[in-house]
Enzyme design. Structure first.
Site, PDB file in Angstrom:
ATOM      1  N   HIS A  97       0.840  -1.210   0.000  1.00 41.80           N
ATOM      2  CA  HIS A  97       0.000   0.000   0.000  1.00 41.80           C
ATOM      3  C   HIS A  97       0.865   1.247   0.000  1.00 41.80           C
ATOM      4  CE1 HIS A  97       0.804  -1.259   4.152  1.00 41.80           C
ATOM      5  NE2 HIS A  97       0.863   0.031   4.439  1.00 41.80           N
ATOM      6  N   CYS A 156       8.406  19.496  14.709  1.00 43.18           N
ATOM      7  CA  CYS A 156       7.203  19.929  13.984  1.00 43.18           C
ATOM      8  C   CYS A 156       7.452  19.891  12.479  1.00 43.18           C
ATOM      9  CB  CYS A 156       6.788  21.333  14.416  1.00 43.18           C
ATOM     10  SG  CYS A 156       5.440  22.009  13.390  1.00 43.18           S
ATOM     11  N   CYS A 208       7.162  24.017  11.214  1.00 42.15           N
ATOM     12  CA  CYS A 208       8.070  25.104  11.600  1.00 42.15           C
ATOM     13  C   CYS A 208       9.418  24.589  12.093  1.00 42.15           C
ATOM     14  CB  CYS A 208       7.421  25.985  12.668  1.00 42.15           C
ATOM     15  SG  CYS A 208       7.297  25.185  14.289  1.00 42.15           S
ATOM     16  N   HIS A 266       0.600  21.739  19.717  1.00 39.45           N
ATOM     17  CA  HIS A 266       1.231  22.529  18.670  1.00 39.45           C
ATOM     18  C   HIS A 266       0.685  22.145  17.282  1.00 39.45           C
ATOM     19  CE1 HIS A 266       4.361  24.990  16.850  1.00 39.45           C
ATOM     20  NE2 HIS A 266       4.576  23.992  16.002  1.00 39.45           N
ATOM     21  N   GLU A 295      -0.829  24.599  14.399  1.00 36.28           N
ATOM     22  CA  GLU A 295      -0.302  24.594  13.034  1.00 36.28           C
ATOM     23  C   GLU A 295      -1.389  24.256  12.024  1.00 36.28           C
ATOM     24  OE1 GLU A 295       2.218  25.956  12.185  1.00 36.28           O
ATOM     25  OE2 GLU A 295       4.083  25.294  13.110  1.00 36.28           O
TER      26      GLU A 295
HETATM   27  P1  5GP Z   1       1.623   0.788   7.418  1.00 36.17           P
HETATM   28  O1  5GP Z   1       2.147   1.159   8.743  1.00 36.17           O
HETATM   29  O2  5GP Z   1       1.520  -0.703   7.205  1.00 36.17           O
HETATM   30  O3  5GP Z   1       2.363   1.473   6.304  1.00 36.17           O
HETATM   31  O4  5GP Z   1       0.160   1.398   7.332  1.00 36.17           O
HETATM   32  C1  5GP Z   1      -1.001   0.607   7.358  1.00 36.17           C
HETATM   33  C2  5GP Z   1      -2.188   1.536   7.421  1.00 36.17           C
HETATM   34  O5  5GP Z   1      -3.381   0.768   7.326  1.00 36.17           O
HETATM   35  C3  5GP Z   1      -2.278   2.310   8.728  1.00 36.17           C
HETATM   36  O6  5GP Z   1      -2.263   3.711   8.441  1.00 36.17           O
HETATM   37  C4  5GP Z   1      -3.596   1.848   9.360  1.00 36.17           C
HETATM   38  O7  5GP Z   1      -4.290   2.902   9.998  1.00 36.17           O
HETATM   39  C5  5GP Z   1      -4.375   1.307   8.182  1.00 36.17           C
HETATM   40  N1  5GP Z   1      -5.298   0.240   8.493  1.00 36.17           N
HETATM   41  C6  5GP Z   1      -5.105  -0.785   9.355  1.00 36.17           C
HETATM   42  N2  5GP Z   1      -6.164  -1.636   9.330  1.00 36.17           N
HETATM   43  C7  5GP Z   1      -7.044  -1.132   8.436  1.00 36.17           C
HETATM   44  C8  5GP Z   1      -8.311  -1.572   7.953  1.00 36.17           C
HETATM   45  O8  5GP Z   1      -8.846  -2.613   8.342  1.00 36.17           O
HETATM   46  N3  5GP Z   1      -8.922  -0.790   7.018  1.00 36.17           N
HETATM   47  C9  5GP Z   1      -8.357   0.376   6.552  1.00 36.17           C
HETATM   48  N4  5GP Z   1      -9.050   1.063   5.650  1.00 36.17           N
HETATM   49  N5  5GP Z   1      -7.162   0.809   6.977  1.00 36.17           N
HETATM   50  C10 5GP Z   1      -6.499   0.064   7.899  1.00 36.17           C
HETATM   51 ZN    ZN Z   2       5.361  24.153  14.201  1.00 37.91          ZN
END
Ligand code: 5GP
Ligand code: ZN
Length: 219
Positions: free
Chosen positions: A135, A191, A194, A208, A212
């Protein structure tokens, strides 16, 4: 297990409402992250069964595949920018100036440009993903979300642990291939906007980030 949860979207994207699946085609599914770490947080899931189980560093070794992914990321980023414009555009100085110029009589020779929301979106992968299916994060830069609850949540998007899609293909000696050794997730907070340091003070960082966010969305 829970690390396989993204597989369901790839298998049956048509079974989800548009609040979950943004769009899908033969090769990709674009979804909303269920635990968004920003005011807008999307995921692009390639459907190619020979790639979806690979670590991104390995999957993106295939130049043809990488080119396809980059093109689709650009498409989703444009979509995300339009979403940000709908959410915040009316508040922005530039957007107001543009709207005024549009209705002015006589009209100006040149319209002031609206804000370039594409610049406010970053696209990339985590050096160590937690979810098994390949992903790409397409995420607004604000890092303003109730779901951002831990050091790891902030630093995984705010240090070299986050690898922009345009940095691929990675060189063989790229240090980001050894993210644990580099200790990115344990770094002190800085941050994104900034550059102010917050040490390990998460509560102060969160306060913060809210300030922002308020400035950023209206800029
Ligand atoms: P990673 O850390 O593997 O790059 O990011 C995985 C992402 O998948 C995370 O941002 C997490 O919030 C998201 N995520 C985990 N489980 C699910 C799910 O069941 N459905 C969706 N839509 N997102 C998920
Ligand atoms: Zn800042």
């Amino acid at each position: 297990g829970p690390r396989d949860a993204l597989g369901a979207y790839i298998a049956k994207p048509e079974t989800y409402p548009s609040s979950v699946v943004v769009y899908h085609n033969t090769d990709f599914v674009a979804i909303h992250d269920m635990f968004p770490k920003s005011s807008l947080h999307l995921l692009l899931l390639p459907r190619d069964s020979s790639k979806t189980r690979l670590h991104p560093f390995d999957a993106f070794e295939d130049a043809e595949f990488l080119t396809k992914v980059k093109a689709e990321v650009r498409k989703l980023r444009t979509h995300a920018a339009a979403e940000l414009r709908r959410k915040y555009g009316k508040d922005s100085e530039q957007e107001r100036a543009r709207q005024e110029a549009l209705i002015a009589d006589p009209p100006p020779d040149e319209l002031p440009a609206g804000r370039d929301w594409e610049k406010e979106i970053v696209c990339g992968v985590h050096a160590v993903p937690s979810m098994n299916h390949l992903h790409v994060h397409v995420i607004a830069v604000d890092r303003y979300s109730e779901r951002l609850k831990h050091r790891k949540h902030y630093n995984s998007f705010s240090t070299p642990f986050f690898v922009p899609i345009d940095d691929f293909p990675l060189a063989l000696d790229d240090v980001r291939r050894h993210p644990t050794q580099e200790g990115y997730l344990k770094r002190d907070f800085v941050c994104w906007r900034c550059g102010e340091g917050f040490g390990n003070k998460f509560v102060q960082l969160k306060e913060h980030l809210k300030q922002e966010f308020e400035e950023w969305k209206r800029l």
